[in-house]
Design a protein around this motif. Structure first.
Motif, short mmCIF file in Angstrom:
data_model
loop_
_atom_site.label_atom_id
_atom_site.label_comp_id
_atom_site.label_asym_id
_atom_site.label_seq_id
_atom_site.Cartn_x
_atom_site.Cartn_y
_atom_site.Cartn_z
N PRO A 335 0.82 -1.20 0.00
CA PRO A 335 0.00 0.00 0.00
C PRO A 335 0.85 1.26 0.00
O PRO A 335 2.04 1.23 0.32
CB PRO A 335 -0.78 -0.14 1.31
N GLY A 336 0.20 2.36 -0.31
CA GLY A 336 0.89 3.64 -0.27
C GLY A 336 0.99 4.15 1.16
O GLY A 336 0.38 3.62 2.08
N VAL A 337 1.76 5.17 1.33
CA VAL A 337 1.94 5.79 2.64
C VAL A 337 1.77 7.29 2.52
O VAL A 337 1.83 7.85 1.43
CB VAL A 337 3.33 5.46 3.24
N HIS A 338 1.54 7.93 3.65
CA HIS A 338 1.42 9.38 3.66
C HIS A 338 1.81 9.88 5.05
O HIS A 338 1.91 9.11 6.00
CB HIS A 338 -0.02 9.81 3.33
N PRO A 400 7.08 14.84 19.63
CA PRO A 400 8.47 15.02 19.19
C PRO A 400 8.52 15.51 17.75
O PRO A 400 7.61 15.23 16.95
CB PRO A 400 9.07 13.61 19.32
N GLN A 401 9.56 16.22 17.40
CA GLN A 401 9.65 16.86 16.08
C GLN A 401 9.57 15.85 14.94
O GLN A 401 8.96 16.12 13.90
CB GLN A 401 10.95 17.66 15.99
N ALA A 402 10.14 14.69 15.13
CA ALA A 402 10.17 13.70 14.05
C ALA A 402 8.79 13.16 13.71
O ALA A 402 8.57 12.61 12.62
CB ALA A 402 11.09 12.54 14.43
N CYS A 403 7.82 13.31 14.60
CA CYS A 403 6.49 12.72 14.38
C CYS A 403 5.79 13.35 13.18
O CYS A 403 5.02 12.67 12.49
CB CYS A 403 5.63 12.90 15.63
N SER A 404 6.02 14.63 12.93
CA SER A 404 5.34 15.28 11.81
C SER A 404 5.83 14.76 10.46
O SER A 404 5.16 14.95 9.44
CB SER A 404 5.55 16.80 11.88
N GLU A 405 6.99 14.11 10.43
CA GLU A 405 7.53 13.56 9.19
C GLU A 405 7.29 12.06 9.05
O GLU A 405 7.60 11.48 8.02
CB GLU A 405 9.04 13.85 9.11
N LEU A 407 5.62 8.48 8.40
CA LEU A 407 4.67 8.03 7.39
C LEU A 407 3.82 6.90 7.96
O LEU A 407 4.30 6.06 8.71
CB LEU A 407 5.41 7.53 6.15
N VAL A 408 2.55 6.93 7.60
CA VAL A 408 1.63 5.85 7.96
C VAL A 408 0.97 5.33 6.69
O VAL A 408 0.95 6.00 5.66
CB VAL A 408 0.56 6.33 8.96
N PRO A 517 -1.10 7.24 14.41
CA PRO A 517 0.01 6.44 14.95
C PRO A 517 -0.45 5.21 15.74
O PRO A 517 0.22 4.17 15.71
CB PRO A 517 0.77 7.43 15.84
N LEU A 518 -1.58 5.32 16.44
CA LEU A 518 -2.09 4.16 17.17
C LEU A 518 -2.56 3.07 16.21
O LEU A 518 -2.22 1.89 16.37
CB LEU A 518 -3.25 4.59 18.08
N LEU A 519 -3.33 3.48 15.21
CA LEU A 519 -3.84 2.50 14.24
C LEU A 519 -2.72 1.89 13.41
O LEU A 519 -2.81 0.74 12.98
CB LEU A 519 -4.88 3.16 13.33
#
Length: 858
Positions: A335-338, A400-405, A407-408, A517-519
């Motif tokens: 699948p794709g990610v975003h 944390p700053q890295a969370c905005s980057e 991918l899910v 992030p939980l899912l």
């Protein structure tokens, strides 16, 4: 004459006959070959025609099955298809603009390619791509152009340009057999969804299943058939995410024009007009549940102007999703990610000057301090300030700053968010719901279920029904009598339809990007249970407070939950970043996401647990020991009001209820380590006559069925830094007066020269405070209080001796003090080494002082 002359002689005649025979034979063989070719050609045509018809029928079946099941693709057909999905960035005028399937089939139809449903980027319509062109080319190549041109071949083997396949779209209502008419070229997705949405009832009567067993498969299939079509896009994901925010804001602002912001908090006294009660079938807890239904639009009775509200903007799915093959043993999905969607939708433009806005501390005016104090006990926090704060206030992004980057995946599972409450404060309950609606991707939020555990507050009845009727995704389940948090959660889980269950407390505020992030963790492994970082909302000034990183949930004896920060050594050793998931030995219990089917596979919560307490220990041990994992996800943040005391009322004594629950957990899950639980102040629970912890047969059977590991494994692999010695002290018992060690041989107590090699001198001081050697214990016997050897019994107080205990004075820590006697008496050695006596405690007596070889506790 010439001819006669030519044939003169027998040799020439024979030669001529031979040559003529050969020529005739060649002509005969040629004619036979042509005849055989004709037969083979006809047979080949018939075989291929049959294969083609079978393929067309299978394709039609797959199309109908896909439509009935939410456009999910079938994994395999008779041709053993294996698919790999591709999406081109080109337009929709050729083979490159469709979702193509590269197939591996049997040799007879090697080059046939089939194409499933596609969505045009420009028109937004659903098309059934025609794969018959490739099929016709195959026929022409195998049969031959001349044969393909024959009339009988053209009618049976030439494929049409379009395959007329019925595309059936099920509406989301009770009449499942009602279908959309046959469409050959295109089916508009937006129109199909519109029809489904318009015909969908707001609330569906639910008959609750057994709360500790998974819903039957028939129910699952019915729910699956009524799902909206999902469409998965693997390109332009970020643009689609941006459009979600824009459209959601646009629609929400339309709703906001009809809302009186300053009056949103006020609970109404009028009754809801569109609420009906469904009485489910009686079955244990089922007889105590009422599911409230809502209409699509309702009057907001908490608004004095009686303005009618339309459906919440978050209800409309903005981002379509293509359905890809579900994972199994043979097919791997790609699948794709975003990036995580940073949704923060509000019903109106925010007022930056509002009380408590942006998570800042609020201040109570001096003239309102009396009202603030008088209302404190309503929720055991500052209720006055809570009502001044906007229901949809902004809070700081503390991730944390890295969370905005990060991918899910695009095809994350949907979730049902379950709130359980009893007499919750109006403003905090509404703020909890608004934070979920405003900051959750709409296509992932299946529903919000509010379970009312028999509240007594009037504003939580009709007024709550009316207020929540404006949000189509909100359902209310009411219990007919007080059941407690544990069984209320089971009631909510029983009616949930999302693929993942997300449990939240009713006095929280979800932060931006909290859900995906939980899912994602559950998506990666269905046996993972994901917990957000629980941050603090101050009970005094309602400010939103950031917590330290690298914290995890733990327990201390006797099964008391707490928080612990990972050591710097562990962080460096594992090269951990502040955005990495953290293994959590014990969850806090109130906030977590778990795969719904896995929740039922685990047996849910122990239904024998009552009201509140110990349920987080029970499910944590069960998850870890039975093959799952618990993780804290730093990129998911949820604020929670922590209160100094528990405001809830218990039908029975609160302390006894919690102790009883913990005893059930200890008996089922702690194995031999249950002595540590009882030995830390819960000896009285061993008296079965005083405390009935209920039947444990089913829970013990469940543990065996799940093939769960031992508690020792849990301590060694999940919580290795937990200090859990099986005994308090062990080894030789040295008496300072006799200068010898206690000896037990053939049931007789004596003293002898200390020798570590003699097993008769080895004793344990257990967590039950027994002086034990194998199955024999030193105890007090008879009315004269004589010391004797007796069989060990953890429930008997006459076998317990206090030693090196914190409850003793410093002058008696070296003594063995009889625990059950009102007047303190100590174990003393006979001065002549002939046995033991029970005397009044004397801090100066050397014959009453004892030492073990090894101590494991202070």
């Amino acid at each position: 004459m010439r001819i006669r002359k030519y044939f003169r002689g027998s040799g020439r005649v024979l030669a001529f006959v031979f040559i003529a025979s050969v020529i005739w034979l060649l002509f005969d063989m040629a004619a036979l070959r042509i005849s055989i070719n004709d037969v083979n050609t006809q047979l080949l045509k018939e075989v291929i025609v049959k294969q083609r018809e079978a393929v067309k029928q299978q394709a039609t079946k797959r199309t109908n099955v896909a439509n009935r099941g939410g456009f999910k693709q079938v994994q395999k057909v008779d041709l053993d298809l294996e698919t790999e999905v591709k999406i081109s960035d080109e337009g929709d005028t050729g083979n490159d603009d469709v979702i193509r399937k590269r197939t591996r089939v049997n040799p007879a139809v090697k080059d046939i390619k089939f194409n499933e449903h596609i969505q045009s980027k420009e028109t937004g319509q659903l098309r059934l791509w025609d794969g018959s062109k490739a099929l016709a080319k195959y026929f022409e190549r195998e049969i031959g152009k001349s044969e393909a041109a024959k009339p009988q071949a053209s009618t049976s083997t030439t494929a049409p340009r379009k395959v007329a396949a019925k595309v059936t779209v099920r509406k989301k209502n009770d009449n499942i057999d009602q279908r959309v008419k046959q469409a050959e070229a295109t089916v508009p997705v937006s129109e199909a969804r519109k029809n489904a949405s318009e015909n969908a009832p707001r609330k569906v009567p639910v008959e609750l299943p057994n709360l500790t067993k998974a819903p039957p498969s028939g129910v699952e299939e019915k729910r699956h058939l009524t799902q909206e079509p999902k469409i998965k896009l693997e390109h332009s994901v970020q643009k689609a995410n941006e459009s979600v925010v824009k459209k959601a804001y646009k629609t929400q602002n339309k709703v906001a024009n009809n809302v009186q912001p300053e009056k949103q908090h006020a609970p109404s006294k009028e009754k809801a007009e569109a609420v009906h009660t469904v009485k489910p079938k009686k079955n244990n807890l089922e007889s105590n549940v009422i599911v409230e239904g809502k209409q699509k639009t309702a009057t907001n009775q908490s608004d004095p102007n009686g303005v009618k509200h339309q459906a919440h903007a978050m209800e409309k799915p903005v981002v379509p999703q293509h359905v890809v093959n579900k994972p199994n043993d043979t097919v791997t999905r790609k699948p794709g990610v975003h990036k995580v969607m940073l949704l923060d939708v509000t019903q109106k433009p925010r007022d930056p000057a509002a009380v408590g806005q942006f998570g800042l501390a609020a201040v109570v005016p001096r003239d309102k301090e009396g009202e603030m104090r008088s209302r404190w006990n309503e929720g055991h926090f500052n209720v006055y300030l809570s009502e001044q704060i906007p229901l949809d206030r902004a809070i700081p992004d503390t991730r944390p700053q890295a969370c905005s980057e990060n991918l899910v995946h695009d095809d994350l599972p949907t979730t049902s968010v379950i709130f359980c409450f009893v007499d919750e404060v109006w403003s905090t309950l509404l703020r909890s719901v608004h934070s979920v609606l405003n900051r959750s991707p709409p296509h992932l939020l299946k529903e919000i279920i509010l379970v009312d555990d028999f509240s007594t507050k009037e504003y939580l009845k009709d007024n709550l029904d009316v207020y929540m009727s404006q949000f189509p995704k909100v359902r209310i389940v009411r219990l007919k009598e007080r059941q407690g948090l544990i069984r209320a959660r089971l009631a909510g889980a029983a009616v949930a339809t999302g693929e993942v269950l997300t449990f939240l407390d009713s006095h929280i505020e979800c932060n931006v990007g909290w859900l995906e992030p939980l899912l994602e963790r559950v998506y990666m492994d269905r046996r993972k249970v994901a917990c957000p970082v629980i941050e603090v909302i101050s009970d005094k000034d309602m400010s939103y407070v950031l917590v330290d990183n690298f914290q995890r949930g733990i327990f201390k004896w006797p099964l008391v939950f707490g928080w612990s920060t990972l050591s710097e050594e562990v962080i460096k050793r594992d090269k951990m970043k502040d955005s990495d998931p953290i293994r959590c030995p014990v969850m806090a219990g109130g906030l977590f996401s778990i795969d719904r089917k896995y929740f039922y596979e685990l047996g849910t919560y122990d239904p024998g647990l009552e009201v509140w307490g110990g349920e987080n220990m029970e499910i944590s041990f069960k998850i870890w020991m039975c093959g799952g994992e618990i993780e804290i996800i730093p990129c998911s943040r949820v604020g929670h009001i922590f209160r100094s005391e528990n405001p809830y009322k218990f039908p029975k004594d609160r302390q006894r209820t919690v102790e009883r629950n913990l005893a059930r957990v200890a008996e089922v899950w702690l194995d031999e380590y249950k002595d540590l639980f009882y030995g830390h102040g819960y000896h009285h629970l061993l008296d079965k006559g005083a405390v009935d912890i209920g039947n444990l047969t089913e829970q013990i059977w469940l543990r065996e069925k799940l093939q769960c590991k031992s508690f020792r494994w849990y301590l060694e692999n999940v919580y290795p830094d937990m200090n859990a010695p099986l005994v308090r002290a062990e080894g030789l018992i040295f008496n300072l007066g006799t200068r010898k060690c206690l000896t037990l041989e053939k049931g007789v107590i004596s003293f002898d020269v200390c020798d570590l090699n003699k097993q008769s001198q080895h004793f344990n001081h257990t967590w039950m405070r027994n002086l034990q050697q194998r199955g024999s214990c030193i105890g007090i016997q008879g009315p004269r209080e004589g010391v004797a050897i007796q069989p060990c019994d953890n429930a008997s107080p006459r076998l317990r001796w206090l030693h090196k205990s914190l409850i003793l004075s410093s002058s008696l820590v070296e003594h063995f003090i009889a625990e059950h006697l009102a007047q303190r008496k100590c174990l003393a050695a006979d001065p002549y080494g002939k046995g033991l006596h029970l005397n009044e405690c004397d801090p100066a007596s050397q014959f009453q002082k004892w030492h073990f070889t090894n101590y494991y506790t202070p």
